[in-house]
Design a protein around this motif. Structure first.
Motif, PDB file in Angstrom:
ATOM      1  N   ASP A  60      32.602  43.949 -21.874  1.00 33.90           N
ATOM      2  CA  ASP A  60      33.262  42.684 -22.204  1.00 33.90           C
ATOM      3  C   ASP A  60      32.774  42.119 -23.535  1.00 33.90           C
ATOM      4  O   ASP A  60      32.517  40.922 -23.660  1.00 33.90           O
ATOM      5  CB  ASP A  60      33.036  41.667 -21.084  1.00 33.90           C
ATOM      6  N   SER A  63      34.259  39.430 -25.338  1.00 33.86           N
ATOM      7  CA  SER A  63      34.619  38.646 -24.149  1.00 33.86           C
ATOM      8  C   SER A  63      35.541  39.481 -23.258  1.00 33.86           C
ATOM      9  O   SER A  63      36.030  40.535 -23.666  1.00 33.86           O
ATOM     10  CB  SER A  63      35.325  37.343 -24.547  1.00 33.86           C
ATOM     11  N   LYS A  64      35.803  38.977 -22.047  1.00 34.77           N
ATOM     12  CA  LYS A  64      36.718  39.696 -21.141  1.00 34.77           C
ATOM     13  C   LYS A  64      38.145  39.752 -21.690  1.00 34.77           C
ATOM     14  O   LYS A  64      38.884  40.671 -21.402  1.00 34.77           O
ATOM     15  CB  LYS A  64      36.733  39.043 -19.761  1.00 34.77           C
ATOM     16  N   GLU A  65      38.511  38.770 -22.488  1.00 32.42           N
ATOM     17  CA  GLU A  65      39.855  38.735 -23.056  1.00 32.42           C
ATOM     18  C   GLU A  65      39.960  39.531 -24.353  1.00 32.42           C
ATOM     19  O   GLU A  65      41.041  39.975 -24.729  1.00 32.42           O
ATOM     20  CB  GLU A  65      40.285  37.284 -23.327  1.00 32.42           C
ATOM     21  N   ASP A  66      38.852  39.694 -25.040  1.00 32.16           N
ATOM     22  CA  ASP A  66      38.840  40.377 -26.336  1.00 32.16           C
ATOM     23  C   ASP A  66      37.801  41.499 -26.295  1.00 32.16           C
ATOM     24  O   ASP A  66      36.600  41.240 -26.291  1.00 32.16           O
ATOM     25  CB  ASP A  66      38.481  39.368 -27.437  1.00 32.16           C
ATOM     26  N   HIS A  67      38.268  42.735 -26.237  1.00 35.95           N
ATOM     27  CA  HIS A  67      37.371  43.892 -26.133  1.00 35.95           C
ATOM     28  C   HIS A  67      37.150  44.583 -27.481  1.00 35.95           C
ATOM     29  O   HIS A  67      36.890  45.782 -27.539  1.00 35.95           O
ATOM     30  CB  HIS A  67      37.936  44.894 -25.120  1.00 35.95           C
ATOM     31  N   THR A  68      37.227  43.824 -28.560  1.00 35.44           N
ATOM     32  CA  THR A  68      37.101  44.372 -29.901  1.00 35.44           C
ATOM     33  C   THR A  68      35.849  45.224 -30.075  1.00 35.44           C
ATOM     34  O   THR A  68      35.876  46.235 -30.763  1.00 35.44           O
ATOM     35  CB  THR A  68      37.078  43.231 -30.945  1.00 35.44           C
ATOM     36  N   THR A 104      32.087  32.800 -23.809  1.00 32.09           N
ATOM     37  CA  THR A 104      32.844  34.043 -23.605  1.00 32.09           C
ATOM     38  C   THR A 104      32.863  34.451 -22.140  1.00 32.09           C
ATOM     39  O   THR A 104      33.340  35.518 -21.801  1.00 32.09           O
ATOM     40  CB  THR A 104      32.257  35.202 -24.440  1.00 32.09           C
ATOM     41  N   HIS A 107      29.926  38.498 -18.452  1.00 35.57           N
ATOM     42  CA  HIS A 107      30.179  39.863 -18.919  1.00 35.57           C
ATOM     43  C   HIS A 107      29.829  40.846 -17.815  1.00 35.57           C
ATOM     44  O   HIS A 107      28.955  40.591 -16.991  1.00 35.57           O
ATOM     45  CB  HIS A 107      29.334  40.170 -20.155  1.00 35.57           C
TER      46      HIS A 107
END
Length: 139
Positions: A60, A63-68, A104, A107
């Protein structure tokens, strides 16, 4: 992002315990301050003649929404004997305790234990940057 693939079957029991007494269990929450130091990892080796590799990754990042930056490498120890004696192993990537950025959310940090195809492997140097680390070649 799926962390554990559908159809996954474990072949051993793994125990992860932090120095302050926190035990890692499927889905439990451990504060970053309680997991700042490397844990003790033990496992029941299915093959007493093999060596094993332990990985800790964050799926994560950031973050969980953004796995960049996912997966993010937090720890890699290889050539662990079946006794799980880490003092005889090779630390390929030093332990980096969890430190998720503010706001964020929680995780998912996972520990993976892989049986190595042979013993005393001379691993190549890992990439300097721990983010976007493809750990799948270790399986």
């Amino acid at each position: 992002m799926t962390v554990v693939p559908q159809g996954f079957t474990s072949s051993t029991l793994v125990s992860v315990n932090y120095p302050n007494g926190e035990d890692v269990a499927l889905g439990n929450f451990i504060k970053p301050s309680d997991s700042a130091d490397a844990p003790t990892v033990t496992f029941i080796a299915p093959d007493p003649d093999a060596e094993y590799t332990v990985l800790m990754v964050d799926h994560d990042a950031p973050s969980k929404e953004d796995h960049t930056y996912s997966p993010y490498r937090h720890w890699v120890v290889a050539n662990i004997p079946s006794s799980a004696d880490f003092s005889q192993a090779t630390e390929l990537s030093g332990y980096i305790g969890p430190g998720p950025p503010p706001k964020t959310g929680d995780h998912r940090y996972i520990f993976l234990v892989y049986k190595q195809p042979k013993t005393d492997i001379a691993f190549n140097t890992l990439p300097k940057e721990p983010h976007c680390w493809d750990y799948k070649p270790f399986k």
